[in-house]
Design a protein around this motif. Structure first.
Motif, PDB file in Angstrom:
ATOM      1  N   GLN A   1      51.239   7.770   4.996  1.00  0.00           N
ATOM      2  CA  GLN A   1      50.289   6.666   5.076  1.00  0.00           C
ATOM      3  C   GLN A   1      50.564   5.621   4.002  1.00  0.00           C
ATOM      4  OE1 GLN A   1      46.177   7.871   5.376  1.00  0.00           O
ATOM      5  NE2 GLN A   1      46.683   9.682   6.602  1.00  0.00           N
ATOM      6  N   GLU A   2      49.961   4.461   4.181  1.00  0.00           N
ATOM      7  CA  GLU A   2      50.130   3.389   3.205  1.00  0.00           C
ATOM      8  C   GLU A   2      49.308   3.672   1.943  1.00  0.00           C
ATOM      9  OE1 GLU A   2      50.887  -0.380   6.254  1.00  0.00           O
ATOM     10  OE2 GLU A   2      49.054  -0.274   5.075  1.00  0.00           O
ATOM     11  N   ARG A   3      49.734   3.060   0.857  1.00  0.00           N
ATOM     12  CA  ARG A   3      48.986   3.131  -0.385  1.00  0.00           C
ATOM     13  C   ARG A   3      47.770   2.213  -0.269  1.00  0.00           C
ATOM     14  NH1 ARG A   3      52.328   3.066  -5.928  1.00  0.00           N
ATOM     15  NH2 ARG A   3      53.410   4.580  -4.611  1.00  0.00           N
ATOM     16  N   ILE A   4      46.582   2.745  -0.548  1.00  0.00           N
ATOM     17  CA  ILE A   4      45.374   1.957  -0.382  1.00  0.00           C
ATOM     18  C   ILE A   4      44.558   1.905  -1.667  1.00  0.00           C
ATOM     19  CG2 ILE A   4      45.225   2.420   2.097  1.00  0.00           C
ATOM     20  CD1 ILE A   4      42.908   4.349   1.431  1.00  0.00           C
TER      21      ILE A   4
ATOM     22  N   TRP B   1      52.555   0.099 -12.629  1.00  0.00           N
ATOM     23  CA  TRP B   1      52.131   1.306 -11.925  1.00  0.00           C
ATOM     24  C   TRP B   1      52.474   2.555 -12.725  1.00  0.00           C
ATOM     25  CZ3 TRP B   1      49.574   1.343  -7.254  1.00  0.00           C
ATOM     26  CH2 TRP B   1      49.534   0.149  -6.553  1.00  0.00           C
TER      27      TRP B   1
ATOM     28  N   PHE C   1      44.716   3.529  -6.903  1.00  0.00           N
ATOM     29  CA  PHE C   1      45.107   3.533  -5.509  1.00  0.00           C
ATOM     30  C   PHE C   1      45.402   4.981  -5.125  1.00  0.00           C
ATOM     31  CE2 PHE C   1      45.955  -0.881  -4.087  1.00  0.00           C
ATOM     32  CZ  PHE C   1      45.710  -1.546  -5.268  1.00  0.00           C
TER      33      PHE C   1
ATOM     34  N   GLN D   1      47.633   7.435  -1.988  1.00  0.00           N
ATOM     35  CA  GLN D   1      48.563   7.438  -0.867  1.00  0.00           C
ATOM     36  C   GLN D   1      48.720   8.855  -0.343  1.00  0.00           C
ATOM     37  OE1 GLN D   1      52.432   5.758  -1.744  1.00  0.00           O
ATOM     38  NE2 GLN D   1      52.807   5.329   0.411  1.00  0.00           N
TER      39      GLN D   1
ATOM     40  N   MET E   1      45.007  -5.272  -3.075  1.00  0.00           N
ATOM     41  CA  MET E   1      46.244  -4.932  -2.383  1.00  0.00           C
ATOM     42  C   MET E   1      47.293  -4.488  -3.386  1.00  0.00           C
ATOM     43  SD  MET E   1      45.493  -5.464   0.724  1.00  0.00           S
ATOM     44  CE  MET E   1      47.108  -5.413   1.503  1.00  0.00           C
ATOM     45  N   PRO E   2      48.174  -3.559  -2.986  1.00  0.00           N
ATOM     46  CA  PRO E   2      49.223  -3.129  -3.920  1.00  0.00           C
ATOM     47  C   PRO E   2      50.066  -4.284  -4.453  1.00  0.00           C
ATOM     48  CG  PRO E   2      49.105  -1.641  -2.052  1.00  0.00           C
ATOM     49  CD  PRO E   2      48.201  -2.776  -1.737  1.00  0.00           C
TER      50      PRO E   2
END
Length: 125
Positions: free
Chosen positions: A43-46, A115, A37, A39, A108-109
């Motif tokens: 911004q959002e983590r994608i 992680w 992912f 980030q 999705m996260p």
């Protein structure tokens, strides 16, 4: 203790390449999806890319298809992200993650329960 440790980030010029590594310790992830992912600030983590640990099936964010390649080494218990033709918009912190869901659906996260701490990638001239 399960650990995912990313490395390989840095500063690179547009058009350049980097290879990110994710070293996994404490367990193996059979029947899991392993993913990268990213980030960017504010911004959002994608989702960027994911790979099935068992059979190696891969899935990518449209914006990185043809430029990024995710792979895994089951013997070394590691996951990699080869990034080529890098663009300024690829600048972000990149995270390695593991999910018990199938790679096909794990985008999705919230699908991921392990992680790493992240590694910074900056694409700039």
């Amino acid at each position: 203790q399960v650990q995912l440790v990313e490395s390989g980030g840095g500063l690179v010029q547009p058009g350049g390449s980097l290879r990110l590594s994710c070293a996994i310790s404490g367990r193996t992830f059979e029947n899991h999806a392993l993913a990268w992912f990213r980030q960017a600030p504010g911004q959002e983590r994608i989702f960027v890319a994911t790979i099935s640990w068992n059979d190696g099936d891969t899935y990518y964010l449209d914006a990185v298809k043809g430029r990024f390649t995710i792979s895994r080494d089951t013997a070394k218990n590691a996951v990699y992200l080869q990034m080529t033709s890098l663009k300024p918009e690829d600048t972000a912190t990149y995270y390695c993650a593991a999910s018990p869901f199938a790679a096909l659906v794990a985008k999705m996260p919230g699908h991921y329960d392990f992680w790493g701490q992240g590694t910074q990638v900056t694409v700039s001239s």
